[in-house]
Design a protein around this motif. Structure first.
Motif, PDB file in Angstrom:
ATOM      1  N   ALA A 115     -30.616  23.780   3.505  1.00 36.77           N
ATOM      2  CA  ALA A 115     -30.687  23.142   4.814  1.00 36.77           C
ATOM      3  C   ALA A 115     -30.059  24.044   5.869  1.00 36.77           C
ATOM      4  O   ALA A 115     -30.609  24.249   6.953  1.00 36.77           O
ATOM      5  N   MET A 116     -28.907  24.609   5.515  1.00 32.86           N
ATOM      6  CA  MET A 116     -28.190  25.480   6.445  1.00 32.86           C
ATOM      7  C   MET A 116     -29.020  26.729   6.751  1.00 32.86           C
ATOM      8  O   MET A 116     -29.204  27.105   7.914  1.00 32.86           O
ATOM      9  N   ALA A 117     -29.538  27.347   5.695  1.00 29.10           N
ATOM     10  CA  ALA A 117     -30.322  28.577   5.872  1.00 29.10           C
ATOM     11  C   ALA A 117     -31.560  28.294   6.710  1.00 29.10           C
ATOM     12  O   ALA A 117     -31.901  29.061   7.613  1.00 29.10           O
ATOM     13  N   LEU A 118     -32.210  27.160   6.433  1.00 22.22           N
ATOM     14  CA  LEU A 118     -33.398  26.778   7.186  1.00 22.22           C
ATOM     15  C   LEU A 118     -33.069  26.671   8.669  1.00 22.22           C
ATOM     16  O   LEU A 118     -33.797  27.183   9.512  1.00 22.22           O
ATOM     17  N   TYR A 119     -31.939  26.007   8.954  1.00 20.27           N
ATOM     18  CA  TYR A 119     -31.545  25.839  10.353  1.00 20.27           C
ATOM     19  C   TYR A 119     -31.343  27.192  11.017  1.00 20.27           C
ATOM     20  O   TYR A 119     -31.848  27.453  12.108  1.00 20.27           O
ATOM     21  N   LEU A 120     -30.609  28.069  10.311  1.00 20.92           N
ATOM     22  CA  LEU A 120     -30.289  29.368  10.899  1.00 20.92           C
ATOM     23  C   LEU A 120     -31.557  30.170  11.164  1.00 20.92           C
ATOM     24  O   LEU A 120     -31.741  30.736  12.237  1.00 20.92           O
ATOM     25  N   ILE A 121     -32.460  30.175  10.171  1.00 23.37           N
ATOM     26  CA  ILE A 121     -33.683  30.972  10.326  1.00 23.37           C
ATOM     27  C   ILE A 121     -34.585  30.372  11.396  1.00 23.37           C
ATOM     28  O   ILE A 121     -35.041  31.065  12.306  1.00 23.37           O
ATOM     29  N   LEU A 122     -34.810  29.046  11.303  1.00 18.04           N
ATOM     30  CA  LEU A 122     -35.720  28.397  12.248  1.00 18.04           C
ATOM     31  C   LEU A 122     -35.194  28.513  13.672  1.00 18.04           C
ATOM     32  O   LEU A 122     -35.958  28.710  14.606  1.00 18.04           O
ATOM     33  N   GLY A 123     -33.870  28.417  13.827  1.00 14.59           N
ATOM     34  CA  GLY A 123     -33.270  28.502  15.153  1.00 14.59           C
ATOM     35  C   GLY A 123     -33.550  29.840  15.815  1.00 14.59           C
ATOM     36  O   GLY A 123     -33.927  29.906  16.979  1.00 14.59           O
ATOM     37  N   VAL A 124     -33.394  30.914  15.036  1.00 13.00           N
ATOM     38  CA  VAL A 124     -33.651  32.251  15.581  1.00 13.00           C
ATOM     39  C   VAL A 124     -35.147  32.418  15.839  1.00 13.00           C
ATOM     40  O   VAL A 124     -35.573  32.874  16.905  1.00 13.00           O
ATOM     41  N   GLY A 178     -23.372  25.681  18.301  1.00 10.76           N
ATOM     42  CA  GLY A 178     -22.842  24.320  18.232  1.00 10.76           C
ATOM     43  C   GLY A 178     -23.586  23.490  17.203  1.00 10.76           C
ATOM     44  O   GLY A 178     -22.979  22.774  16.401  1.00 10.76           O
ATOM     45  N   GLY A 179     -24.913  23.616  17.208  1.00 12.35           N
ATOM     46  CA  GLY A 179     -25.742  22.889  16.245  1.00 12.35           C
ATOM     47  C   GLY A 179     -25.397  23.287  14.824  1.00 12.35           C
ATOM     48  O   GLY A 179     -25.299  22.438  13.939  1.00 12.35           O
ATOM     49  N   ALA A 180     -25.200  24.590  14.611  1.00 16.72           N
ATOM     50  CA  ALA A 180     -24.868  25.084  13.273  1.00 16.72           C
ATOM     51  C   ALA A 180     -23.554  24.476  12.798  1.00 16.72           C
ATOM     52  O   ALA A 180     -23.426  24.040  11.648  1.00 16.72           O
ATOM     53  N   LEU A 181     -22.598  24.425  13.719  1.00 15.54           N
ATOM     54  CA  LEU A 181     -21.286  23.873  13.376  1.00 15.54           C
ATOM     55  C   LEU A 181     -21.409  22.391  13.004  1.00 15.54           C
ATOM     56  O   LEU A 181     -20.881  21.946  11.986  1.00 15.54           O
ATOM     57  N   LEU A 182     -22.145  21.650  13.831  1.00 16.35           N
ATOM     58  CA  LEU A 182     -22.350  20.224  13.564  1.00 16.35           C
ATOM     59  C   LEU A 182     -23.021  20.010  12.214  1.00 16.35           C
ATOM     60  O   LEU A 182     -22.625  19.142  11.440  1.00 16.35           O
ATOM     61  N   LEU A 183     -24.030  20.824  11.960  1.00 19.69           N
ATOM     62  CA  LEU A 183     -24.763  20.691  10.701  1.00 19.69           C
ATOM     63  C   LEU A 183     -23.843  20.959   9.518  1.00 19.69           C
ATOM     64  O   LEU A 183     -23.841  20.238   8.519  1.00 19.69           O
ATOM     65  N   LEU A 184     -23.025  22.000   9.674  1.00 17.20           N
ATOM     66  CA  LEU A 184     -22.096  22.376   8.613  1.00 17.20           C
ATOM     67  C   LEU A 184     -21.137  21.215   8.326  1.00 17.20           C
ATOM     68  O   LEU A 184     -20.941  20.822   7.170  1.00 17.20           O
ATOM     69  N   LEU A 185     -20.568  20.649   9.402  1.00 18.69           N
ATOM     70  CA  LEU A 185     -19.638  19.531   9.227  1.00 18.69           C
ATOM     71  C   LEU A 185     -20.349  18.348   8.584  1.00 18.69           C
ATOM     72  O   LEU A 185     -19.832  17.720   7.665  1.00 18.69           O
ATOM     73  N   GLY A 186     -21.562  18.062   9.082  1.00 23.97           N
ATOM     74  CA  GLY A 186     -22.337  16.946   8.546  1.00 23.97           C
ATOM     75  C   GLY A 186     -22.597  17.114   7.065  1.00 23.97           C
ATOM     76  O   GLY A 186     -22.389  16.195   6.275  1.00 23.97           O
ATOM     77  N   LEU A 187     -23.025  18.321   6.682  1.00 24.78           N
ATOM     78  CA  LEU A 187     -23.335  18.580   5.272  1.00 24.78           C
ATOM     79  C   LEU A 187     -22.076  18.458   4.423  1.00 24.78           C
ATOM     80  O   LEU A 187     -22.109  17.885   3.330  1.00 24.78           O
ATOM     81  N   ALA A 188     -20.973  18.984   4.949  1.00 22.34           N
ATOM     82  CA  ALA A 188     -19.710  18.914   4.203  1.00 22.34           C
ATOM     83  C   ALA A 188     -19.317  17.451   3.977  1.00 22.34           C
ATOM     84  O   ALA A 188     -18.932  17.057   2.870  1.00 22.34           O
ATOM     85  N   TYR A 189     -19.499  16.638   5.039  1.00 20.68           N
ATOM     86  CA  TYR A 189     -19.164  15.217   4.934  1.00 20.68           C
ATOM     87  C   TYR A 189     -20.040  14.535   3.897  1.00 20.68           C
ATOM     88  O   TYR A 189     -19.551  13.803   3.018  1.00 20.68           O
ATOM     89  N   GLN A 190     -21.351  14.811   3.963  1.00 26.12           N
ATOM     90  CA  GLN A 190     -22.280  14.197   3.011  1.00 26.12           C
ATOM     91  C   GLN A 190     -21.916  14.600   1.579  1.00 26.12           C
ATOM     92  O   GLN A 190     -21.969  13.803   0.651  1.00 26.12           O
ATOM     93  N   TYR A 191     -21.535  15.886   1.435  1.00 25.90           N
ATOM     94  CA  TYR A 191     -21.223  16.385   0.108  1.00 25.90           C
ATOM     95  C   TYR A 191     -19.981  15.695  -0.458  1.00 25.90           C
ATOM     96  O   TYR A 191     -19.953  15.291  -1.624  1.00 25.90           O
TER      97      TYR A 191
END
Lengths: 243, 494
Positions: free
Chosen positions: B12-21, B213-226
């Protein structure tokens, strides 16, 4: 504890006329005739079932037996009260209800299996066994709409009885098909029940209940009349029936 | 299971990073600024030869952030004229805003627009009034060009006489002052002119900050879900993820059933998924290009995009509508999460939609429409359309259980919606005062988005993404909430 039911109550709201369109609804609302009669299919039913027990549920028509099975299989959510289950449940409520009559038997095995919660891998492994048990042979590739009712029941039973569940819920399906297949399916049922499976069985055949069940739940008009030893309760139940 | 959860998070993280760029480069300049152009009036008549000493002035209010160029409609009387026109842009006080531009007339083509590009764009121009002043240096009879004027606006099928304000009037230099020019009927007129400029968007400027900012939010969200997953706590996202995994086989089976039973016993089978949009398009193309004389450029692609989108929406919603009552026997006998039924129906319509993109692609190639990287933005529009259809489908399926009139009402409503969506007509025919209501239709935004990337080959402005997402996700959320609130009552009512 395999199944624990606490104070299950199921209420149906029965409008005095079955309202199925917005117009009817609005008319009824305006006339202030929108009254509901509450019908309690189950009232305050509680019981506990241990692992490996075979429980028979008896009662006259409309006593709430099928409603109870639906609540336990998760199809119907009780109005109040709760059911806690451990392990996977296989409800054999009405066989073949997930069949698509335009598809072939083969396609229906996968569709019906998926509906019953089987995995793809499991179905592929068991596919030959299912076909063999159902005795359909080459008919497996023709659309189900061309099957006889016996063939449909045989296929449905073969799919449903593939897995050895932790909890098996059975509504009068102990025998399907011709005499030979009835015997075969009966044997399969016995086999499923013998693996330490917890079984809930609804039956009007009291002899069958006497033979198979460890304990009996007797329902009448949505209430539990008694829960107890098979012989004792069956005798008492038969007495009320004969009168 | 644990490894799998970590893998999903990483993907999910990698997808975000790649798609964002990737998005930044695909959407390109339109994230920073979009080019806009406004035309004043339709040409009515010529002002006559523009000879030395003559001066005209046209005042206008700029509606862009930056004004980059103007285009003038010129006539050469079909000859080569050796004149030099001085183009000046003045502000309200008559001060020059840009260096005067010398426009040589020798190479001009007759009756075409000539674009005068400013050496530097006029910034912060929005809402400001400017005056365009044209002066001829050497023009002489038989050696001068002419400009055109008019007082009507072309809207495709009709010319509308516009009420021109005194301030916006075309003025000519007479004696020692500028006086409003009047045509033979005494009407005030305007110069035929189009203004070209760009609108700036803050989104592009701050894109990388937002991205981080989006990456940071996603990271926090994923960490919370995990963490929740490890503790065995249930969150909404987690239970959705788990049930998708658990029921993916069932969904696949239900989708393949939809397809098999849809095309069973038809000779052409799957081919209908390709043929259907093409045939609809052919009929509408013939009707609208010959009878109604549509002037939309690249009308084939314009139509096909609209048809494909609307067909998907209408098919998905009407299939969802009956998905609960149609599966009554199953719902009564086996426990399966009920949202699976409308979901599998939307997925099958979605596959149909993907199949109908094939004829669209073929038509793009046949009509020689340039295909740009912007086409990679198509999944966004399709995803939004999917959410919209699923949401509306959930709502309809719920209503259908309680009120069987829903299906008839929906038939009528979807017809209304079809006419409220620019499928075969240009959205410019909608009067301005209805536009704000018209724009509430999510399909309008999705179709507009798709047309921009397919026909023009560019992404729309950042706001368009927002409108598209918000207007599609709101119906989705409403549908979801209504469905979840009522699904327990379904068994008692079907």
């Amino acid at each position: 504890m395999m199944i624990k039911a606490e104070n299950i109550t199921v209420c149906y709201r029965m409008a005095n006329d079955k309202i199925q369109s917005i117009k009817e609804y609005l008319v009824a609302l305006l006339k202030r005739k929108l009254k509901y009669d509450e019908f309690r299919a189950l009232q305050d039913v509680s019981f506990e079932i241990e692992k490996g027990e075979v429980i028979g549920i008896v009662g006259s028509n409309g006593a709430g037996k099928s409603t109870l099975l639906k609540v336990i299989s998760g199809i119907l959510r009780p109005t109040t009260g709760s059911v806690t289950l451990e392990g996977n449940v296989v409800p054999m409520l009405e066989l073949g209800s997930g069949f698509d009559f335009d598809l072939s038997g083969r396609e229906n095995i996968f569709l019906n299996g998926a509906i019953l919660g089987y995995s793809e891998k499991f179905l592929k492994e068991k596919y030959d066994e299912i076909v063999e048990f159902s005795e359909l042979g080459e008919f497996i590739d023709i659309p189900v709409r061309n099957y006889s009712s016996g063939m449909i029941m045989r296929l449905a039973f073969s799919i449903a009885s593939q897995v050895v569940p932790d909890i098996l819920i059975v509504d009068e399906i102990l025998a399907v098909g011709d005499a030979a297949f009835q015997e075969k399916s009966y044997a399969r049922m016995m086999e499923l029940m013998s693996h330490g499976t917890t079984v809930l069985l609804v039956s009007h055949n009291i002899d069958q209940v006497r033979r198979l069940c460890d304990r009996v739940i007797w329902l009448d008009h949505g209430k539990v009349v008694a829960i107890g030893e098979t012989e004792e309760l069956c005798d008492a139940y038969m007495k009320t029936q004969q009168r | 299971m644990k490894n799998k959860a970590i893998r999903i998070c990483l993907v999910a993280m990698a997808l975000y990073l790649i798609l964002g760029v990737a998005f930044y480069f695909i959407a390109g300049d339109s994230l920073h600024a979009t080019a806009n152009s406004i035309e004043t009036v339709t040409a009515k008549a010529s002002l006559g030869e523009f000879t030395a000493g003559e001066k005209i002035r046209q005042s206008f209010v700029c509606e862009f952030d930056e004004l980059t160029s103007i285009s003038l409609l010129v006539g050469t009387n079909a000859r080569e004229n050796n004149d030099m026109i001085l183009v000046e842009i003045l502000d309200e006080n008559g001060q020059a805003v840009i260096e005067p531009i010398r426009m040589a007339t020798a190479k001009l083509k007759d009756n075409t627009a000539y674009t005068v590009v400013f050496p530097t764009p006029i910034t912060e121009a929005r809402g400001q009034r400017f005056v365009l002043q044209l002066t001829s240096r050497y023009g002489a009879p038989k050696n001068a060009i002419c400009f055109y004027y008019g007082n009507s606006v072309d809207t495709g099928r009709f010319d509308f006489n516009t009420q021109i304000d005194e301030a916006d009037a075309l003025c000519v230099y007479e004696g020692d002052k500028f006086v409003p020019f009047k045509d033979t009927e005494g009407n005030i007129c305007q110069l035929c002119l189009s203004l070209n400029g760009t609108d700036n968007h803050w989104f592009g400027k701050y894109y990388w900050f937002l991205y981080a900012g989006g990456a940071l939010l996603l990271l926090l969200g994923l960490a919370y879900q995990y963490l929740c997953f490890q503790k065995g706590k249930k969150t909404l996202i987690l239970s959705v993820a788990l049930s998708i995994q658990k029921y993916s086989f069932l969904i696949r089976q239900l989708v393949s059933r939809d397809f098999k039973s849809k095309y069973k016993r038809s000779v052409l089978g799957m081919l209908w998924s390709f043929l259907n949009p093409l045939l609809t398009m052919s009929i509408q193309y013939v009707v609208f290009s010959t009878i109604f004389k549509s002037t939309i450029p690249n009308f084939i692609i314009y139509l096909l995009t609209g048809i494909i989108c609307f067909n998907f929406f209408s098919e998905a919603t009407s299939m969802c509508l009956v998905s609960i009552i149609g599966n009554a026997s199953l719902i009564n006998k086996v426990y399966v999460p009920k949202y699976i039924y409308p979901f599998s129906r939307t997925i099958s319509s979605g596959i149909n939609l993907l199949l109908s993109l094939v004829p669209l692609l073929i038509m793009l190639l046949i009509t020689r429409t340039p295909i740009t990287p912007a086409i990679l933005l198509l999944p966004f529009a399709l995803l939004m359309l999917f959410f919209l259809s699923y949401g509306v489908g959930l709502l309809l399926a719920t209503m259908m259980v309680f009120f069987r009139d829903t299906q008839f009402l929906w038939n009528i409503f979807s017809m209304l919606l079809m006419y409220m969506t620019p499928i075969f007509y240009p959205d410019t025919i909608i009067p301005d005062r209805f536009m704000s209501i018209y724009k509430l239709n999510p399909l309008y935004h999705v179709i507009r988005f798709m047309r921009s990337i397919l026909i023009d080959g560019v992404s729309l402005e950042p706001k368009a993404y927002l409108y598209c997402a918000v207007l599609c996700l709101i119906p989705f959320l409403i549908g979801l909430v209504v469905f979840r609130k009522n699904e327990d009552k379904f068994v008692l009512n079907i």
